[in-house]
Design a protein around this motif. Structure first.
Motif, PDB file in Angstrom:
ATOM      1  N   ILE A 125     -37.845  66.476 133.736  1.00 37.69           N
ATOM      2  CA  ILE A 125     -38.538  65.755 132.667  1.00 37.69           C
ATOM      3  C   ILE A 125     -37.885  65.962 131.304  1.00 37.69           C
ATOM      4  N   CYS A 126     -37.088  67.028 131.145  1.00 38.15           N
ATOM      5  CA  CYS A 126     -36.386  67.248 129.868  1.00 38.15           C
ATOM      6  C   CYS A 126     -35.436  66.100 129.544  1.00 38.15           C
ATOM      7  N   TYR A 127     -34.941  65.419 130.571  1.00 42.30           N
ATOM      8  CA  TYR A 127     -34.004  64.316 130.358  1.00 42.30           C
ATOM      9  C   TYR A 127     -34.723  63.023 129.988  1.00 42.30           C
ATOM     10  N   GLY A 128     -36.061  63.048 130.014  1.00 44.20           N
ATOM     11  CA  GLY A 128     -36.850  61.890 129.601  1.00 44.20           C
ATOM     12  C   GLY A 128     -37.387  62.007 128.184  1.00 44.20           C
ATOM     13  N   MET A 145     -42.361  63.986 125.377  1.00 42.76           N
ATOM     14  CA  MET A 145     -41.893  64.374 126.710  1.00 42.76           C
ATOM     15  C   MET A 145     -42.714  63.580 127.711  1.00 42.76           C
ATOM     16  N   PRO A 146     -42.080  63.068 128.743  1.00 48.32           N
ATOM     17  CA  PRO A 146     -42.839  62.290 129.734  1.00 48.32           C
ATOM     18  C   PRO A 146     -43.744  63.192 130.562  1.00 48.32           C
ATOM     19  N   ALA A 152     -40.229  61.549 140.532  1.00 50.58           N
ATOM     20  CA  ALA A 152     -39.173  62.359 139.923  1.00 50.58           C
ATOM     21  C   ALA A 152     -37.961  61.525 139.494  1.00 50.58           C
ATOM     22  N   ARG A 153     -38.215  60.348 138.914  1.00 46.98           N
ATOM     23  CA  ARG A 153     -37.116  59.490 138.458  1.00 46.98           C
ATOM     24  C   ARG A 153     -37.038  59.411 136.929  1.00 46.98           C
ATOM     25  N   ILE A 154     -38.105  59.758 136.229  1.00 40.25           N
ATOM     26  CA  ILE A 154     -38.062  59.679 134.767  1.00 40.25           C
ATOM     27  C   ILE A 154     -36.962  60.592 134.246  1.00 40.25           C
TER      28      ILE A 154
END
Length: 198
Positions: A125-128, A145-146, A152-154
């Motif tokens: 989620i850090c990459y979202g 943050m999402p 697990a695609r966000i």
């Protein structure tokens, strides 16, 4: 007096110890080798330094893997010239390791897919996060943050696996009876090393 380590006067053993510590750092989050410092070079030729989390270490291939956000400065710097170095110092072991080489971004390939699949949801989620890393904010909490994604695609579109192909290792062991330092260079298939003055 403590016994000297087995690699103290063994050049091949010294290199093996460096890779052993790196492999241990992948799985042991308490090891200093889990969070090495990564140096890159920006477009103006200035060095940039930050901490990364070591995700894989393959002594046979001479390769190390960590992850980053494709929107980050580090991704841009790696894409522009690929020059990179890692540094770790373990104060308890009195061991420093410096690795220089070429880093390669993996975004939409099998390496990235496998790394994404192995990542924990809390890491994914850090990459979202919005906006992108390094963006100026009006306040410290002015980012989002999402929520955890059941699929697990966000954030997948922002995820990069980075593989550093090591070309040079510099190991330093500190001891009051005499320090030991060695430099190793990777040829086409093998490493060659030499002792150097500490």
């Amino acid at each position: 007096m403590d016994a000297l380590p087995s690699f103290y006067d063994n050049l091949d053993g010294f290199r093996a110890e460096g890779w052993r510590r790196l492999a241990e750092g992948v799985t042991n989050r308490h090891s200093p080798f889990h969070t090495p410092s990564l140096a890159t070079v920006d477009a103006a030729g200035r060095p940039r330094l930050r901490t990364v989390v070591l995700r894989a270490a393959d002594a046979g291939a001479g390769a190390l893997r960590f992850h980053c956000d494709r929107r980050s400065d580090k991704a841009r710097e790696i894409a522009e010239n690929g020059l990179a170095a890692l540094h770790v110092y373990d104060g308890r072991a009195k061991l420093q390791l410096r690795i220089e080489g070429r880093a390669h971004l993996h975004q939409d390939d099998a390496v990235a897919d496998a790394a994404w699949g192995a990542a924990l949801t809390m890491s994914r989620i850090c990459y979202g996060v919005e906006p992108a890393p390094g963006t100026a904010l009006t306040a410290g909490d002015a980012y989002t943050m999402p929520d955890e994604d059941p699929e697990a695609r966000i954030g997948r579109e922002n995820f990069c696996a980075v593989v550093l192909s090591a070309e040079r290792l510099d190991l330093l062991y500190l001891d009051r009876r005499g320090h030991r330092r060695a430099v190793f260079r990777r040829g086409t298939e093998t490493w060659t090393g030499t002792w150097v003055a500490p």
